[in-house]
Design a protein around this motif. Structure first.
Motif, PDB file in Angstrom:
ATOM      1  N   ALA A  30     -13.639   8.202  13.514  1.00  0.00           N
ATOM      2  CA  ALA A  30     -14.955   8.840  13.404  1.00  0.00           C
ATOM      3  C   ALA A  30     -14.812  10.358  13.436  1.00  0.00           C
ATOM      4  CB  ALA A  30     -15.873   8.361  14.530  1.00  0.00           C
ATOM      5  N   ARG A  31     -13.954  10.855  14.306  1.00  0.00           N
ATOM      6  CA  ARG A  31     -13.726  12.301  14.399  1.00  0.00           C
ATOM      7  C   ARG A  31     -13.107  12.813  13.103  1.00  0.00           C
ATOM      8  NH1 ARG A  31     -10.845  13.021  19.216  1.00  0.00           N
ATOM      9  NH2 ARG A  31     -12.858  13.135  20.231  1.00  0.00           N
ATOM     10  N   ALA A  32     -12.106  12.090  12.577  1.00  0.00           N
ATOM     11  CA  ALA A  32     -11.454  12.503  11.333  1.00  0.00           C
ATOM     12  C   ALA A  32     -12.454  12.495  10.174  1.00  0.00           C
ATOM     13  CB  ALA A  32     -10.269  11.591  11.015  1.00  0.00           C
ATOM     14  N   ASN A  33     -13.304  11.459  10.102  1.00  0.00           N
ATOM     15  CA  ASN A  33     -14.333  11.403   9.052  1.00  0.00           C
ATOM     16  C   ASN A  33     -15.324  12.554   9.188  1.00  0.00           C
ATOM     17  OD1 ASN A  33     -13.330   9.180   7.713  1.00  0.00           O
ATOM     18  ND2 ASN A  33     -14.572   7.719   8.848  1.00  0.00           N
ATOM     19  N   ALA A  34     -15.728  12.845  10.415  1.00  0.00           N
ATOM     20  CA  ALA A  34     -16.672  13.948  10.644  1.00  0.00           C
ATOM     21  C   ALA A  34     -16.043  15.281  10.240  1.00  0.00           C
ATOM     22  CB  ALA A  34     -17.096  13.981  12.107  1.00  0.00           C
ATOM     23  N   GLU A  35     -14.767  15.481  10.586  1.00  0.00           N
ATOM     24  CA  GLU A  35     -14.077  16.722  10.206  1.00  0.00           C
ATOM     25  C   GLU A  35     -13.945  16.822   8.690  1.00  0.00           C
ATOM     26  OE1 GLU A  35     -10.417  16.577  12.399  1.00  0.00           O
ATOM     27  OE2 GLU A  35     -11.380  17.120  14.292  1.00  0.00           O
ATOM     28  N   LEU A  36     -13.645  15.702   8.034  1.00  0.00           N
ATOM     29  CA  LEU A  36     -13.532  15.696   6.575  1.00  0.00           C
ATOM     30  C   LEU A  36     -14.878  16.025   5.933  1.00  0.00           C
ATOM     31  CD1 LEU A  36     -11.806  15.184   4.070  1.00  0.00           C
ATOM     32  CD2 LEU A  36     -12.394  12.769   4.249  1.00  0.00           C
ATOM     33  N   GLU A  37     -15.949  15.427   6.429  1.00  0.00           N
ATOM     34  CA  GLU A  37     -17.280  15.710   5.896  1.00  0.00           C
ATOM     35  C   GLU A  37     -17.645  17.176   6.117  1.00  0.00           C
ATOM     36  OE1 GLU A  37     -19.308  13.835   3.969  1.00  0.00           O
ATOM     37  OE2 GLU A  37     -17.625  12.442   3.966  1.00  0.00           O
ATOM     38  N   ALA A  38     -17.287  17.717   7.275  1.00  0.00           N
ATOM     39  CA  ALA A  38     -17.572  19.129   7.554  1.00  0.00           C
ATOM     40  C   ALA A  38     -16.796  20.023   6.586  1.00  0.00           C
ATOM     41  CB  ALA A  38     -17.214  19.467   8.998  1.00  0.00           C
ATOM     42  N   LYS A  39     -15.533  19.686   6.328  1.00  0.00           N
ATOM     43  CA  LYS A  39     -14.733  20.467   5.373  1.00  0.00           C
ATOM     44  C   LYS A  39     -15.333  20.387   3.976  1.00  0.00           C
ATOM     45  CE  LYS A  39     -10.233  20.332   7.633  1.00  0.00           C
ATOM     46  NZ  LYS A  39      -8.855  19.878   7.551  1.00  0.00           N
ATOM     47  N   LYS A  40     -15.758  19.180   3.578  1.00  0.00           N
ATOM     48  CA  LYS A  40     -16.379  19.021   2.258  1.00  0.00           C
ATOM     49  C   LYS A  40     -17.636  19.875   2.168  1.00  0.00           C
ATOM     50  CE  LYS A  40     -15.109  14.213   1.218  1.00  0.00           C
ATOM     51  NZ  LYS A  40     -15.691  12.878   1.043  1.00  0.00           N
ATOM     52  N   TYR A  41     -18.433  19.861   3.221  1.00  0.00           N
ATOM     53  CA  TYR A  41     -19.673  20.631   3.225  1.00  0.00           C
ATOM     54  C   TYR A  41     -19.374  22.130   3.141  1.00  0.00           C
ATOM     55  CZ  TYR A  41     -24.051  22.684   4.752  1.00  0.00           C
ATOM     56  OH  TYR A  41     -25.185  23.444   4.827  1.00  0.00           O
TER      57      TYR A  41
ATOM     58  N   ARG B 127      -6.253  -4.032  24.133  1.00  0.00           N
ATOM     59  CA  ARG B 127      -6.534  -4.028  22.694  1.00  0.00           C
ATOM     60  C   ARG B 127      -7.899  -3.398  22.413  1.00  0.00           C
ATOM     61  NH1 ARG B 127      -6.924  -9.170  18.713  1.00  0.00           N
ATOM     62  NH2 ARG B 127      -7.049  -7.977  16.797  1.00  0.00           N
ATOM     63  N   ILE B 128      -8.900  -3.736  23.221  1.00  0.00           N
ATOM     64  CA  ILE B 128     -10.234  -3.158  23.060  1.00  0.00           C
ATOM     65  C   ILE B 128     -10.183  -1.649  23.272  1.00  0.00           C
ATOM     66  CG2 ILE B 128     -12.536  -3.011  24.127  1.00  0.00           C
ATOM     67  CD1 ILE B 128     -12.345  -6.085  24.523  1.00  0.00           C
ATOM     68  N   ALA B 129      -9.473  -1.222  24.307  1.00  0.00           N
ATOM     69  CA  ALA B 129      -9.352   0.219  24.576  1.00  0.00           C
ATOM     70  C   ALA B 129      -8.650   0.914  23.417  1.00  0.00           C
ATOM     71  CB  ALA B 129      -8.588   0.452  25.878  1.00  0.00           C
ATOM     72  N   SER B 130      -7.618   0.301  22.886  1.00  0.00           N
ATOM     73  CA  SER B 130      -6.884   0.871  21.749  1.00  0.00           C
ATOM     74  C   SER B 130      -7.783   0.953  20.519  1.00  0.00           C
ATOM     75  CB  SER B 130      -5.654   0.021  21.455  1.00  0.00           C
ATOM     76  OG  SER B 130      -5.007   0.448  20.285  1.00  0.00           O
ATOM     77  N   MET B 131      -8.546  -0.119  20.259  1.00  0.00           N
ATOM     78  CA  MET B 131      -9.458  -0.125  19.114  1.00  0.00           C
ATOM     79  C   MET B 131     -10.546   0.927  19.282  1.00  0.00           C
ATOM     80  SD  MET B 131      -9.744  -4.227  18.419  1.00  0.00           S
ATOM     81  CE  MET B 131     -10.949  -4.116  17.131  1.00  0.00           C
ATOM     82  N   ARG B 132     -11.045   1.082  20.506  1.00  0.00           N
ATOM     83  CA  ARG B 132     -12.076   2.081  20.782  1.00  0.00           C
ATOM     84  C   ARG B 132     -11.523   3.481  20.500  1.00  0.00           C
ATOM     85  NH1 ARG B 132     -13.021   1.327  26.163  1.00  0.00           N
ATOM     86  NH2 ARG B 132     -14.386  -0.408  25.663  1.00  0.00           N
ATOM     87  N   GLU B 133     -10.311   3.755  20.984  1.00  0.00           N
ATOM     88  CA  GLU B 133      -9.684   5.057  20.732  1.00  0.00           C
ATOM     89  C   GLU B 133      -9.457   5.282  19.241  1.00  0.00           C
ATOM     90  OE1 GLU B 133      -6.156   5.160  23.095  1.00  0.00           O
ATOM     91  OE2 GLU B 133      -7.271   5.063  24.986  1.00  0.00           O
ATOM     92  N   GLU B 134      -9.033   4.234  18.531  1.00  0.00           N
ATOM     93  CA  GLU B 134      -8.805   4.356  17.089  1.00  0.00           C
ATOM     94  C   GLU B 134     -10.117   4.625  16.360  1.00  0.00           C
ATOM     95  OE1 GLU B 134      -7.078   1.780  13.337  1.00  0.00           O
ATOM     96  OE2 GLU B 134      -6.593   1.132  15.366  1.00  0.00           O
ATOM     97  N   ARG B 135     -11.181   3.944  16.755  1.00  0.00           N
ATOM     98  CA  ARG B 135     -12.486   4.184  16.131  1.00  0.00           C
ATOM     99  C   ARG B 135     -12.963   5.610  16.383  1.00  0.00           C
ATOM    100  NH1 ARG B 135     -16.018  -1.290  17.057  1.00  0.00           N
ATOM    101  NH2 ARG B 135     -15.103  -2.448  15.341  1.00  0.00           N
ATOM    102  N   ILE B 136     -12.743   6.084  17.596  1.00  0.00           N
ATOM    103  CA  ILE B 136     -13.133   7.460  17.924  1.00  0.00           C
ATOM    104  C   ILE B 136     -12.325   8.439  17.081  1.00  0.00           C
ATOM    105  CG2 ILE B 136     -13.041   9.223  19.739  1.00  0.00           C
ATOM    106  CD1 ILE B 136     -13.784   6.960  21.740  1.00  0.00           C
ATOM    107  N   ARG B 137     -11.012   8.204  16.956  1.00  0.00           N
ATOM    108  CA  ARG B 137     -10.169   9.078  16.119  1.00  0.00           C
ATOM    109  C   ARG B 137     -10.637   9.041  14.663  1.00  0.00           C
ATOM    110  NH1 ARG B 137      -5.947   6.817  19.093  1.00  0.00           N
ATOM    111  NH2 ARG B 137      -5.488   5.394  17.385  1.00  0.00           N
TER     112      ARG B 137
END
Length: 193
Positions: free
Chosen positions: A63-74, A51-61
Motif C-alpha cells: 500500500a505504501r509503495a502504491n501510494a508513493e508511485l501514485e504520488a510520483k505519477k501525480y 503468517r498473518i503478521a507477515s501478510m499484514r506487513e506485506e500489505r502495508i508495504r
C-alpha cells in the motif's frame, strides 16, 4: 456351588480388573491425544499468527509503495503540465506579436529554412506586410503563393514534391521537441523513476 461362585467371581473380578486396565489405558491415551492436539493447535495458531503478521506487513508495504508511485505519477503529471504551459504561453506570446515583429519572425524563418525557387504561403493577416517585393529581398527566387494558409502565423514553403510546415503552431511544437528536456531542468522538473 461355592466353587462355581468362586470361579465366576474370579472371572468377573479378572474381567473388572481387565476393564479397569483397558479404561485406564484409554483414558491415558485420550489425555495424550488431547495434549498432543492442544500442542498441535498452539503450534498451528502461532504459525498462522506469524503468517498473518507477515501478510499484514506485506500489505502495508504494498500500500505504501502504491501510494508513493501514485504520488510520483501525480507530481510528474503536474510538472509535465507546467512544461506544457510554458510552451503554450510562448505560443500565445508569439501569436500576439505586432506587425513588425511578425514580419521579423517570418523573415527569420525564410532566412533559415527557405531554399531557392520555393513557393511561400502566408496567412491572410500577413498579406499586408509580406509581398512579392519583400520576398525578392531574400535573393532565393521565392514566389508568393496564390492562396492563404489557415494558421496563427508563420509560413508554409512548397517545393517540387515537398512541403515545409513552418506555421507558428508547428514551429513551437518543433521547438518543444528539441528543448523540452532542457526546459524541464531549468524549471526544476526531473523524471522520477
Amino acid at each position: 456351588m461355592n466353587g462355581k461362585e468362586s470361579i465366576i467371581n474370579k472371572i468377573l473380578s479378572d474381567a473388572d480388573a481387565r476393564c479397569a486396565q483397558i479404561l485406564s489405558a484409554a483414558e491415558n491415551n485420550a489425555a495424550e491425544v488431547v495434549c498432543s492436539a492442544g500442542e498441535s493447535v498452539r503450534t498451528e495458531k502461532e504459525s498462522l499468527d506469524r503468517r498473518i503478521a507477515s501478510m499484514r506487513e506485506e500489505r502495508i508495504r504494498n500500500a505504501r509503495a502504491n501510494a508513493e508511485l501514485e504520488a510520483k505519477k501525480y507530481r510528474l503529471a503536474v510538472r509535465q503540465q507546467l512544461v506544457s504551459d510554458c510552451y503554450d504561453q510562448a505560443y500565445k506570446q508569439i501569436a500576439a506579436m505586432d506587425k513588425e515583429d511578425r514580419l521579423d519572425f517570418i523573415g527569420e524563418l525564410l532566412t533559415r529554412y527557405a531554399e531557392d525557387g520555393e513557393t511561400v504561403y502566408i496567412t491572410k493577416t500577413d498579406s499586408v506586410s509580406v509581398t512579392q517585393m519583400w520576398l525578392n529581398g531574400f535573393e532565393k527566387h521565392l514566389t508568393l503563393g496564390n492562396r492563404y494558409i489557415r494558421a496563427d502565423g508563420g509560413v508554409v514553403l512548397e517545393g517540387e514534391g515537398y512541403e515545409k510546415d513552418l506555421t507558428l503552431k508547428r514551429v513551437v511544437q518543433y521547438l518543444k521537441e528539441r528543448t523540452e528536456a532542457r526546459v524541464a531542468v531549468l524549471l526544476g522538473v526531473r523524471n522520477e523513476q
